[in-house]
Design a protein around this motif. Structure first.
Motif, PDB file in Angstrom:
ATOM      1  N   VAL A 123       0.827  -1.211   0.000  1.00  8.86           N
ATOM      2  CA  VAL A 123       0.000   0.000   0.000  1.00  8.86           C
ATOM      3  C   VAL A 123       0.861   1.262   0.000  1.00  8.86           C
ATOM      4  O   VAL A 123       1.906   1.319   0.662  1.00  8.86           O
ATOM      5  CB  VAL A 123      -0.925   0.033   1.244  1.00  8.86           C
ATOM      6  CG1 VAL A 123      -1.887   1.215   1.155  1.00  8.86           C
ATOM      7  CG2 VAL A 123      -1.719  -1.255   1.360  1.00  8.86           C
ATOM      8  N   THR A 124       0.402   2.273  -0.722  1.00 10.05           N
ATOM      9  CA  THR A 124       1.020   3.590  -0.695  1.00 10.05           C
ATOM     10  C   THR A 124      -0.041   4.649  -0.960  1.00 10.05           C
ATOM     11  O   THR A 124      -1.118   4.343  -1.494  1.00 10.05           O
ATOM     12  CB  THR A 124       2.136   3.709  -1.749  1.00 10.05           C
ATOM     13  OG1 THR A 124       2.809   4.958  -1.594  1.00 10.05           O
ATOM     14  CG2 THR A 124       1.581   3.629  -3.160  1.00 10.05           C
ATOM     15  N   SER A 125       0.278   5.888  -0.600  1.00 11.78           N
ATOM     16  CA  SER A 125      -0.615   6.995  -0.946  1.00 11.78           C
ATOM     17  C   SER A 125      -0.023   7.839  -2.069  1.00 11.78           C
ATOM     18  O   SER A 125      -0.561   8.882  -2.426  1.00 11.78           O
ATOM     19  CB  SER A 125      -0.884   7.884   0.277  1.00 11.78           C
ATOM     20  OG  SER A 125       0.316   8.483   0.730  1.00 11.78           O
ATOM     21  N   GLU A 126       1.106   7.376  -2.647  1.00 12.98           N
ATOM     22  CA  GLU A 126       1.680   8.056  -3.811  1.00 12.98           C
ATOM     23  C   GLU A 126       2.344   7.026  -4.715  1.00 12.98           C
ATOM     24  O   GLU A 126       3.359   6.431  -4.361  1.00 12.98           O
ATOM     25  CB  GLU A 126       2.694   9.120  -3.404  1.00 12.98           C
ATOM     26  CG  GLU A 126       3.211   9.922  -4.602  1.00 12.98           C
ATOM     27  CD  GLU A 126       4.140  11.045  -4.214  1.00 12.98           C
ATOM     28  OE1 GLU A 126       4.592  11.766  -5.123  1.00 12.98           O
ATOM     29  OE2 GLU A 126       4.425  11.200  -3.020  1.00 12.98           O
ATOM     30  N   GLN A 127       1.761   6.810  -5.884  1.00 18.29           N
ATOM     31  CA  GLN A 127       2.259   5.833  -6.847  1.00 18.29           C
ATOM     32  C   GLN A 127       2.648   6.565  -8.127  1.00 18.29           C
ATOM     33  O   GLN A 127       1.852   7.321  -8.674  1.00 18.29           O
ATOM     34  CB  GLN A 127       1.179   4.785  -7.140  1.00 18.29           C
ATOM     35  CG  GLN A 127       1.556   3.743  -8.169  1.00 18.29           C
ATOM     36  CD  GLN A 127       0.530   2.629  -8.262  1.00 18.29           C
ATOM     37  OE1 GLN A 127       0.684   1.573  -7.675  1.00 18.29           O
ATOM     38  NE2 GLN A 127      -0.549   2.875  -9.008  1.00 18.29           N
ATOM     39  N   THR A 128       3.865   6.330  -8.602  1.00 19.41           N
ATOM     40  CA  THR A 128       4.382   7.123  -9.707  1.00 19.41           C
ATOM     41  C   THR A 128       4.388   6.412 -11.055  1.00 19.41           C
ATOM     42  O   THR A 128       4.510   7.058 -12.091  1.00 19.41           O
ATOM     43  CB  THR A 128       5.814   7.581  -9.394  1.00 19.41           C
ATOM     44  OG1 THR A 128       6.642   6.413  -9.196  1.00 19.41           O
ATOM     45  CG2 THR A 128       5.847   8.445  -8.141  1.00 19.41           C
ATOM     46  N   ALA A 129       4.295   5.088 -11.055  1.00 16.54           N
ATOM     47  CA  ALA A 129       4.402   4.356 -12.326  1.00 16.54           C
ATOM     48  C   ALA A 129       3.423   3.195 -12.393  1.00 16.54           C
ATOM     49  O   ALA A 129       3.723   2.146 -12.954  1.00 16.54           O
ATOM     50  CB  ALA A 129       5.831   3.854 -12.526  1.00 16.54           C
ATOM     51  N   GLY A 130       2.259   3.387 -11.830  1.00 13.27           N
ATOM     52  CA  GLY A 130       1.248   2.338 -11.878  1.00 13.27           C
ATOM     53  C   GLY A 130       0.622   2.247 -13.263  1.00 13.27           C
ATOM     54  O   GLY A 130       0.823   3.101 -14.122  1.00 13.27           O
ATOM     55  N   ALA A 164      -1.045   7.687  -8.965  1.00 12.69           N
ATOM     56  CA  ALA A 164      -1.780   8.123  -7.783  1.00 12.69           C
ATOM     57  C   ALA A 164      -1.002   9.243  -7.109  1.00 12.69           C
ATOM     58  O   ALA A 164       0.017   8.999  -6.470  1.00 12.69           O
ATOM     59  CB  ALA A 164      -1.970   6.962  -6.805  1.00 12.69           C
ATOM     60  N   PRO A 165      -1.442  10.503  -7.265  1.00 15.61           N
ATOM     61  CA  PRO A 165      -0.767  11.588  -6.560  1.00 15.61           C
ATOM     62  C   PRO A 165      -0.944  11.425  -5.051  1.00 15.61           C
ATOM     63  O   PRO A 165      -1.864  10.741  -4.592  1.00 15.61           O
ATOM     64  CB  PRO A 165      -1.480  12.836  -7.074  1.00 15.61           C
ATOM     65  CG  PRO A 165      -2.825  12.350  -7.527  1.00 15.61           C
ATOM     66  CD  PRO A 165      -2.609  10.970  -8.032  1.00 15.61           C
ATOM     67  N   ARG A 166      -0.055  12.058  -4.289  1.00 16.15           N
ATOM     68  CA  ARG A 166      -0.093  11.865  -2.839  1.00 16.15           C
ATOM     69  C   ARG A 166      -1.481  12.176  -2.277  1.00 16.15           C
ATOM     70  O   ARG A 166      -2.065  13.208  -2.592  1.00 16.15           O
ATOM     71  CB  ARG A 166       0.963  12.741  -2.155  1.00 16.15           C
ATOM     72  CG  ARG A 166       1.067  12.467  -0.655  1.00 16.15           C
ATOM     73  CD  ARG A 166       2.317  13.079  -0.065  1.00 16.15           C
ATOM     74  NE  ARG A 166       3.533  12.440  -0.561  1.00 16.15           N
ATOM     75  CZ  ARG A 166       4.041  11.324  -0.063  1.00 16.15           C
ATOM     76  NH1 ARG A 166       3.432  10.702   0.944  1.00 16.15           N
ATOM     77  NH2 ARG A 166       5.149  10.817  -0.556  1.00 16.15           N
ATOM     78  N   GLY A 167      -1.970  11.250  -1.480  1.00 18.23           N
ATOM     79  CA  GLY A 167      -3.301  11.398  -0.898  1.00 18.23           C
ATOM     80  C   GLY A 167      -4.315  10.432  -1.473  1.00 18.23           C
ATOM     81  O   GLY A 167      -5.333  10.150  -0.848  1.00 18.23           O
ATOM     82  N   ASN A 168      -4.039   9.917  -2.694  1.00 15.56           N
ATOM     83  CA  ASN A 168      -4.883   8.862  -3.240  1.00 15.56           C
ATOM     84  C   ASN A 168      -4.442   7.523  -2.659  1.00 15.56           C
ATOM     85  O   ASN A 168      -3.435   7.427  -1.971  1.00 15.56           O
ATOM     86  CB  ASN A 168      -4.813   8.844  -4.765  1.00 15.56           C
ATOM     87  CG  ASN A 168      -5.701   9.894  -5.404  1.00 15.56           C
ATOM     88  OD1 ASN A 168      -6.353  10.677  -4.721  1.00 15.56           O
ATOM     89  ND2 ASN A 168      -5.709   9.939  -6.719  1.00 15.56           N
ATOM     90  N   ILE A 190      -5.786  -2.274  -6.624  1.00 13.81           N
ATOM     91  CA  ILE A 190      -6.993  -1.469  -6.443  1.00 13.81           C
ATOM     92  C   ILE A 190      -6.564  -0.018  -6.250  1.00 13.81           C
ATOM     93  O   ILE A 190      -5.939   0.326  -5.240  1.00 13.81           O
ATOM     94  CB  ILE A 190      -7.814  -1.942  -5.229  1.00 13.81           C
ATOM     95  CG1 ILE A 190      -8.160  -3.431  -5.366  1.00 13.81           C
ATOM     96  CG2 ILE A 190      -9.080  -1.105  -5.077  1.00 13.81           C
ATOM     97  CD1 ILE A 190      -8.826  -4.018  -4.123  1.00 13.81           C
ATOM     98  N   GLY A 191      -6.875   0.819  -7.229  1.00 16.59           N
ATOM     99  CA  GLY A 191      -6.518   2.238  -7.146  1.00 16.59           C
ATOM    100  C   GLY A 191      -7.761   3.090  -6.992  1.00 16.59           C
ATOM    101  O   GLY A 191      -8.702   2.970  -7.783  1.00 16.59           O
ATOM    102  N   THR A 192      -7.756   3.960  -5.974  1.00 10.75           N
ATOM    103  CA  THR A 192      -8.933   4.771  -5.672  1.00 10.75           C
ATOM    104  C   THR A 192      -8.569   6.250  -5.627  1.00 10.75           C
ATOM    105  O   THR A 192      -7.591   6.643  -4.984  1.00 10.75           O
ATOM    106  CB  THR A 192      -9.538   4.368  -4.318  1.00 10.75           C
ATOM    107  OG1 THR A 192      -9.723   2.957  -4.280  1.00 10.75           O
ATOM    108  CG2 THR A 192     -10.890   5.045  -4.102  1.00 10.75           C
ATOM    109  N   ASN A 193      -9.352   7.055  -6.323  1.00 13.68           N
ATOM    110  CA  ASN A 193      -9.154   8.506  -6.331  1.00 13.68           C
ATOM    111  C   ASN A 193      -9.736   9.093  -5.043  1.00 13.68           C
ATOM    112  O   ASN A 193     -10.944   9.299  -4.946  1.00 13.68           O
ATOM    113  CB  ASN A 193      -9.829   9.140  -7.544  1.00 13.68           C
ATOM    114  CG  ASN A 193      -9.279   8.625  -8.858  1.00 13.68           C
ATOM    115  OD1 ASN A 193      -8.101   8.306  -8.969  1.00 13.68           O
ATOM    116  ND2 ASN A 193     -10.137   8.535  -9.859  1.00 13.68           N
ATOM    117  N   VAL A 194      -8.885   9.329  -4.083  1.00 16.27           N
ATOM    118  CA  VAL A 194      -9.349   9.863  -2.797  1.00 16.27           C
ATOM    119  C   VAL A 194      -9.385  11.386  -2.821  1.00 16.27           C
ATOM    120  O   VAL A 194     -10.402  12.008  -2.522  1.00 16.27           O
ATOM    121  CB  VAL A 194      -8.456   9.360  -1.641  1.00 16.27           C
ATOM    122  CG1 VAL A 194      -8.911   9.955  -0.313  1.00 16.27           C
ATOM    123  CG2 VAL A 194      -8.487   7.839  -1.574  1.00 16.27           C
ATOM    124  N   VAL A 195      -8.269  12.012  -3.182  1.00 14.58           N
ATOM    125  CA  VAL A 195      -8.188  13.476  -3.142  1.00 14.58           C
ATOM    126  C   VAL A 195      -8.162  14.113  -4.524  1.00 14.58           C
ATOM    127  O   VAL A 195      -8.412  15.315  -4.657  1.00 14.58           O
ATOM    128  CB  VAL A 195      -6.963  13.946  -2.336  1.00 14.58           C
ATOM    129  CG1 VAL A 195      -7.042  13.449  -0.901  1.00 14.58           C
ATOM    130  CG2 VAL A 195      -5.656  13.489  -2.991  1.00 14.58           C
TER     131      VAL A 195
END
Length: 270
Positions: free
Chosen positions: A44-51, A61-65, A151-156
Motif C-alpha cells: 500500500v502507498t498513498s503516492e504511486q508514480t508508475a502504476g 496516484a498523486p499523494r493522498g490517493n 486497487i486504485g482509488t481517487n481519494v483526493v
C-alpha cells in the motif's frame, strides 16, 4: 495517520507492507511473489508514480490517493482467478459505503452516496470513474498461482482527459483519508475473499455484483480491438463474461473489452 490493517484482516492472517512512495504496488507485490512470498499480503502507498491500469494505461496516484495491491497465492486456474476481480469490486464498494456513512455522520450530512460496479473492473460514482482494479497472475513453485489484485482509488484527486470521466471522493464531498479507506478495504477484502472461496462461491459473488452493476438492462457497447458489440447489458455469466443481448435476441458473451453505455460507435470515439 499511517496505514494499518483492519481487525478482521488481522485476525484472518493478512500482513502489510507500506511505502511512502513507490512506482507500482502491483509490481512490488509480484516481485515479492517471485522471491518466494506466499501471502496473503497487502502492499500500500498513498503516492504511486508508475502504476498502470488495463491495457497498460498509466495509473498514477498523486499523494493522498490510495494505491493498494493484495497478493494471494492460490491453487486455482487462471480462468477461476480472473473471477476474483468481482470480489475485489464488492470489497471496495463495501469499504466506500462504510467510509461515506462515517464521513456523513461526522459532518452531520444526510446524503447517501451510491457506488456502482462497471464491468469488468471499475467503481463508479455518479457515472464517473472513482476506482479501477487490475488483476495479474503468474505461476509459482508448487503449481500454484500468484494473483495480485491492484486497487486504485481517487481519494483526493482524479485524472483529467480519461476515456470515462473520473472523479474523487473529495470532489464528491466525502472527506476521508486514504488510510481510513484502506483499513475498511482490508476488512471488506477478507469478507468477500472468504465468500469467493477460491472460486467455489462465485455464484454468490455474481449475485451480489449484479445487484450493484452499472447499466444492467440498458443499452451497452463493448469494444475489443477492432470489433464492437452492441445491444443490452443482460447479465454476467458463471465465468464472469459480460452477456450482451442483441436486437435479434442473440446473447453474445464478451470476455474482455471496453464498455460504453449507449452506442459503442459514438462513445468509443470519445
Amino acid at each position: 495517520m499511517t496505514f494499518k490493517l483492519g481487525p478482521r484482516a488481522i485476525s484472518a492472517g493478512y500482513r502489510l507492507a507500506t511505502f511512502d512512495k513507490t512506482g507500482s504496488t502491483n509490481a512490488e507485490a509480484m516481485a515479492r511473489a517471485r522471491d518466494g512470498e506466499r501471502g496473503p499480503m497487502w502492499f500500500v502507498t498513498s503516492e504511486q508514480t508508475a502504476g498502470r491500469g488495463r491495457r497498460h494505461r498509466p495509473w498514477v496516484a498523486p499523494r493522498g490517493n490510495l494505491a493498494s495491491s493484495i497478493l494471494e497465492v492460490i491453487d486455482v486456474s487462471p480462468a477461476v482467478a480472473a473471477t476474483l476481480g468481482f470480489a475485489a469490486g464488492l470489497a471496495l464498494e463495501a469499504a466506500l459505503q462504510r467510509v461515506s456513512v462515517e464521513a456523513s455522520l461526522r459532518s452531520a450530512g444526510s446524503d447517501h452516496m451510491k457506488y456502482q460496479l462497471k464491468w469488468p473492473n471499475d467503481v463508479l460514482a455518479g457515472g464517473q470513474k472513482l476506482a479501477g482494479i487490475l488483476l495479474e497472475a503468474e505461476a509459482v513453485a508448487g503449481n500454484r498461482l500468484a494473483v495480485v489484485v491492484g486497487i486504485g482509488t481517487n481519494v483526493v484527486a482524479a485524472p483529467e482527459g480519461t476515456p470515462t470521466p473520473a472523479t474523487s471522493l473529495a470532489a464528491l464531498g466525502v472527506q476521508v483519508g486514504a488510510e481510513e479507506l484502506f483499513a475498511e478495504l482490508s476488512d471488506a477484502w477478507a469478507e468477500f475473499r472468504g465468500i469467493w472461496d477460491d472460486g467455489r462461491g462465485f455464484g454468490e459473488i455474481r449475485r451480489l455484483w449484479l445487484e450493484r452493476a452499472a447499466g444492467l438492462g440498458q443499452p451497452v457497447g463493448v469494444q475489443a480491438g477492432g470489433t464492437a458489440v452492441e445491444g443490452t447489458f443482460d447479465t454476467i455469466d458463471e465465468q464472469g463474461c459480460l452477456i450482451v443481448r442483441k436486437a435479434d435476441g442473440t446473447r453474445v458473451p464478451v470476455s474482455a473489452g471496453d464498455v460504453y453505455f449507449g452506442s459503442a460507435a459514438s462513445a468509443g470515439a470519445a
